[in-house]
Enzyme design. Structure first.
Site, PDB file in Angstrom:
ATOM      1  N   LYS A 292     -26.081  29.050  -6.787  1.00  0.00           N
ATOM      2  CA  LYS A 292     -24.812  28.931  -6.315  1.00  0.00           C
ATOM      3  C   LYS A 292     -23.902  30.316  -6.800  1.00  0.00           C
ATOM      4  O   LYS A 292     -23.453  30.402  -7.589  1.00  0.00           O
ATOM      5  CB  LYS A 292     -23.855  27.657  -7.177  1.00  0.00           C
ATOM      6  CG  LYS A 292     -24.604  26.500  -6.399  1.00  0.00           C
ATOM      7  CD  LYS A 292     -23.886  25.360  -6.982  1.00  0.00           C
ATOM      8  CE  LYS A 292     -22.422  24.719  -6.858  1.00  0.00           C
ATOM      9  NZ  LYS A 292     -22.289  24.426  -5.472  1.00  0.00           N
TER      10      LYS A 292
HETATM   11  N1  PMP Z   1     -25.193  22.380  -0.613  1.00  0.00           N
HETATM   12  C1  PMP Z   1     -24.224  23.246  -0.991  1.00  0.00           C
HETATM   13  C2  PMP Z   1     -23.928  24.264  -0.161  1.00  0.00           C
HETATM   14  C3  PMP Z   1     -23.434  22.887  -2.175  1.00  0.00           C
HETATM   15  O1  PMP Z   1     -22.378  23.882  -2.632  1.00  0.00           O
HETATM   16  C4  PMP Z   1     -23.720  21.905  -2.835  1.00  0.00           C
HETATM   17  C5  PMP Z   1     -22.875  21.344  -3.973  1.00  0.00           C
HETATM   18  N2  PMP Z   1     -23.313  22.087  -5.308  1.00  0.00           N
HETATM   19  C6  PMP Z   1     -24.681  20.921  -2.444  1.00  0.00           C
HETATM   20  C7  PMP Z   1     -25.403  21.335  -1.204  1.00  0.00           C
HETATM   21  C8  PMP Z   1     -25.065  19.749  -3.308  1.00  0.00           C
HETATM   22  O2  PMP Z   1     -25.830  19.782  -4.263  1.00  0.00           O
HETATM   23  P1  PMP Z   1     -25.381  19.102  -5.605  1.00  0.00           P
HETATM   24  O3  PMP Z   1     -26.348  17.568  -5.162  1.00  0.00           O
HETATM   25  O4  PMP Z   1     -26.645  19.891  -6.623  1.00  0.00           O
HETATM   26  O5  PMP Z   1     -24.236  19.081  -6.020  1.00  0.00           O
END
Ligand code: PMP
Length: 313
Positions: free
Chosen positions: A157
């Site tokens: 991220k």
């Molecule tokens: N895809 C993106 C682009 C995101 O920003 C997120 C949120 N973190 C997710 C998928 C889902 O990831 P997670 O389940 O780890 O929150």
């Protein structure tokens, strides 16, 4: 005393309002930050907040730091401990969102590099209820393509990467949709702007693989495991064509903020019956129980915090 938003900032716990950086900060100009989104889920019966899989979030956070050549002087376990202390200090009695952010803190301009620049990190927590507006959302396939591994790695991220999501989400919302779905450079389905995606077809689950340019979601991984263990439903991780979305029996988005959000329409096409399908419903209910510590078998996925009784609620 009321619950107070607090931050861990420059090595100390301070009120969030005091956690400030200079306008010269490298990350502010060039997107050289890495962040996480972690939920703490309030369990009123036990008077506790259950932080969902924080160590996994911090492992991904540290991967992002590595990608941006940041050397944080702390490991994932200690970041979890810091987050627990932070949540205790805030004193919230509700669902919260924990936001760690590592950033190139050097106060320099015209310096397009990652090395030989100072970095720092902060963690803060805020109340956060529902993220997507409706129980069942209408998505649009975005004209913006998911940023590719050859451009900025989408598996962590990185702050600057999120301009891609924000362009897509803005256009979708201004056009009257709830959420955008991004295709990757090959034209197959990647993910939502802040969520992974699953479809249900003939009783099985299908989700794009990591090589489709998605973030390896922690919710996604949890749902694959829960569906297999608790319902005997296996997940096929393979590239998904856009039209497969239209022909799915059920479709849902998932993520830390979005939980499990059923999709009723894509590009004005009804998905299944448009109401929440049986597989989505079962997974959604189980997931909600798991993240609040209501499923003993999965309680080890959560870190429990008992916030002090700060206010006469
Ligand atoms: N895809 C993106 C682009 C995101 O920003 C997120 C949120 N973190 C997710 C998928 C889902 O990831 P997670 O389940 O780890 O929150």
């Amino acid at each position: 005393m009321e619950p107070t938003p607090m931050a861990y900032f420059k090595g100390a716990f301070v009120p969030l309002s005091e956690a400030k950086v200079s306008v010269m900060t490298h990350a502010l100009h060039y997107g050289t930050g890495v962040f996480e989104g972690i939920r703490g889920n309030w369990n009123a019966d036990e008077g506790k907040i259950f932080i969902f899989r924080p160590e996994d979030h911090f492992a991904r956070f540290l991967d992002g730091c590595k990608m941006l050549r940041m050397n944080l002087p702390i490991d994932a376990k200690s970041l979890v401990d810091l987050s627990v202390k932070l949540v205790e200090q805030c004193g919230y009695w509700e669902d919260i969102y924990i936001r760690p952010l590592a950033y190139k803190s050097a106060e320099v301009v015209a310096n397009l590099k990652l090395h030989e620049l100072d970095d720092d990190f902060t963690i803060f927590a805020l109340p956060l209820g529902r993220y997507l507006e409706t129980e069942s959302v209408h998505c649009v396939t975005s004209g913006w393509r998911r940023i590719d591994e050859t451009m900025i790695p989408p598996r962590v991220k990185i702050s600057g990467l999120y301009v891609n999501s924000i362009l897509a989400k803005t256009d979708a919302v201004l056009a009257g949709f709830d959420e955008a779905l991004l295709l990757n450079q090959d034209g197959s389905v990647a993910e939502g702007t802040g969520e992974n995606l699953f479809l249900v077809k003939n009783g099985g689950l299908v989700t794009p693989p990591l090589y489709s340019g998605i973030l390896g979601g922690i919710t996604r991984a949890a749902l694959i495991e829960l569906a297999k263990n608790e319902f005997g439903i296996s997940t096929d991780e393979r590239p998904i064509g856009r039209s497969e979305l239209y022909l799915a029996d059920e479709l849902f988005l998932c993520g830390t903020a979005a939980h499990v959000t059923p999709v009723s329409h894509v590009d004005h096409r009804a998905i299944g019956s448009t109401s929440v399908g049986p597989v989505t419903k079962a997974i959604q209910e189980l997931y909600f129980n798991v993240i609040r510590g209501l499923q003993p078998k999965y309680r080890h996925w959560c870190v429990e915090v008992t916030p002090p009784r700060l206010s006469p609620l």
